[in-house]
Motif scaffolding. Structure first.
Motif, short mmCIF file in Angstrom:
data_model
loop_
_atom_site.label_atom_id
_atom_site.label_comp_id
_atom_site.label_asym_id
_atom_site.label_seq_id
_atom_site.Cartn_x
_atom_site.Cartn_y
_atom_site.Cartn_z
N LYS A 86 45.89 -8.38 49.40
CA LYS A 86 44.70 -8.85 48.72
C LYS A 86 44.45 -10.41 48.50
O LYS A 86 45.69 -11.08 48.51
N SER A 87 43.37 -10.73 48.69
CA SER A 87 43.09 -12.62 48.84
C SER A 87 43.62 -12.90 47.44
O SER A 87 43.25 -12.35 46.42
N PRO A 88 44.33 -13.98 47.51
CA PRO A 88 44.41 -14.73 46.32
C PRO A 88 43.24 -15.56 45.80
O PRO A 88 42.37 -15.68 46.43
N GLU A 89 43.35 -15.91 44.49
CA GLU A 89 42.27 -16.85 44.05
C GLU A 89 42.89 -18.27 44.43
O GLU A 89 44.03 -18.56 44.48
N TYR A 90 41.67 -19.21 44.74
CA TYR A 90 42.25 -20.60 45.08
C TYR A 90 41.58 -21.56 44.16
O TYR A 90 40.46 -21.42 43.81
N GLN A 91 42.47 -22.69 43.72
CA GLN A 91 42.16 -23.52 42.78
C GLN A 91 42.52 -25.11 43.73
O GLN A 91 43.37 -25.20 44.03
N VAL A 92 41.20 -25.78 43.84
CA VAL A 92 41.36 -26.66 44.73
C VAL A 92 41.17 -28.10 43.98
O VAL A 92 39.99 -28.17 43.33
N PHE A 93 42.02 -29.09 43.95
CA PHE A 93 41.92 -30.22 43.12
C PHE A 93 41.67 -31.21 44.23
O PHE A 93 42.47 -31.60 45.17
#
Length: 363
Positions: A86-93
């Motif tokens: 399953k695709s991860p969630e992404y947090q981009v800084f």
């Protein structure tokens, strides 16, 4: 010069903006893609995390800001599909100094997000973006909150102009005529800054977290070699000519120094091993021509002029520093002269930037 306040690329989307004059930096990102993709694949396959936090340090503004992020997400998405995950969630800084043009970045964010969804389809996890203004020579994130850190063409910039450069008269950076104490001051500032950078990132990355860092650097052991310094020496020539003509005060020139250090691979490796938080996965060196448009096809007449291309690229990078020290009145004339000097040297010599790329894993 308060570097945190004045160091930023030219904002906006105008003729002299970084957004429109950063093709060289894009070429370097493309060259380092295999290393970046290898690192993010190893990170993902280690534990198949449900969320991945990515930080791009020194993100600037313009098309390159989203280039790396989109490539990283595409790689993870390709790997997870092959492995039926399953695709991860992404947090981009997205981090840069406070003077960076964050407004341009976030105005273009919806277009980028829609394009990414179209390319990857409905199976890709949500992607959240946060702007993080501040110096990466200090803590920026919570402990153990990042999985992947990327930085390209940013870490050669120092946190401040080194102390004790009064004897560097007529130069604006390390040069062949710089006294030994000037070279020593620059190197010691680099050591102090990069060591602090590594310490901060080691606290912010999770165990097994990865970093890929690309420096504008040099192969030579000599810090004043042409590899790292020549591009600034030619700008100093334009400024010195204007001093001789009385356009710029000599005292003003002698008090101006570029806050940068272009390290050799051994210097980068030494600091990593000395700090001790990271193991080195890869350490590589590449070159790219000063004129990023060399060998490109279908160019307009303007972009066939190497001096024009290099001068515009350097103006997008250096104008804010020059503006803060010398004022606005000289800018156009400095870069007109610089363009002529650069074009002359490029016609006679091989002119290349050296890239030092290191891939690290938190030990």
């Amino acid at each position: 010069m308060e570097v945190v306040q004045v160091l930023h690329m030219n904002g906006g989307v105008g003729e002299t903006s970084y957004a429109n004059n950063s093709f060289l930096q894009q070429k370097v990102l493309t060259m380092t893609k295999p290393i970046t993709e290898d690192a993010i694949t190893k990170l993902y396959c280690r534990s198949y995390p449900e969320e991945i936090a990515i930080a791009d340090l020194g993100c600037s503004s313009g098309p390159n800001t989203f280039f790396v992020v989109s490539e990283l997400i595409k790689v993870v998405d390709s790997v997870r599909q092959k492995l039926c995950q399953k695709s991860p969630e992404y947090q981009v800084f997205l981090n840069d100094l406070p003077g960076n043009d964050f407004n341009t970045i976030f105005r273009s964010l919806p277009i980028f997000q829609n394009k990414l969804r179209e390319q990857l389809g409905p199976g890709v996890g949500p992607c959240f973006f946060t702007g993080v203004p501040g110096s990466f020579y200090g803590r920026l994130f919570r402990k153990n909150s990042l999985h992947f850190v990327h930085s390209s063409y940013s870490l050669q910039w120092l946190s401040q102009v080194p102390q004790g450069l009064e004897s560097n008269e007529g130069n604006i950076y390390m040069a062949s005529t710089s006294p030994p104490n000037v070279l020593k001051a620059y190197y010691e500032q680099f050591q102090q800054d990069f060591s602090l950078f590594l310490k901060c990132r080691s606290e912010e990355l999770v165990d097994g977290g990865r970093m890929v860092l690309t420096f504008l650097g040099r192969r030579s052991d000599d810090p004043s070699s042409k590899e790292g310094c020549y591009i600034w020496e030619l700008l100093a020539m334009a400024l010195n000519d204007m001093v001789l003509e009385g356009v710029i005060e000599e005292e003003k020139l002698n008090s101006f120094n570029i806050p940068q250090y272009t390290p050799a691979p051994a210097e980068v490796k030494y600091e990593v091993e000395k700090e001790g938080s990271f193991s080195i996965d890869r350490l590589e060196v590449t070159e790219v021509n000063w004129n990023a448009y060399q060998n490109e096809t279908d160019l307009s007449d303007a972009f066939k002029d190497g001096g024009y291309n290099v001068a515009k690229c350097m103006r997008a990078v250096a104008e804010p520093l020059l503006f803060s020290h010398f004022g606005e009145a000289i800018i156009d004339e400095v870069f007109r002269r610089y363009r002529e000097i650069v074009a002359d040297r490029m016609s006679k010599e091989k002119t290349e930037f050296v890239n030092v790329i290191i891939s690290l894993k938190k030990a």
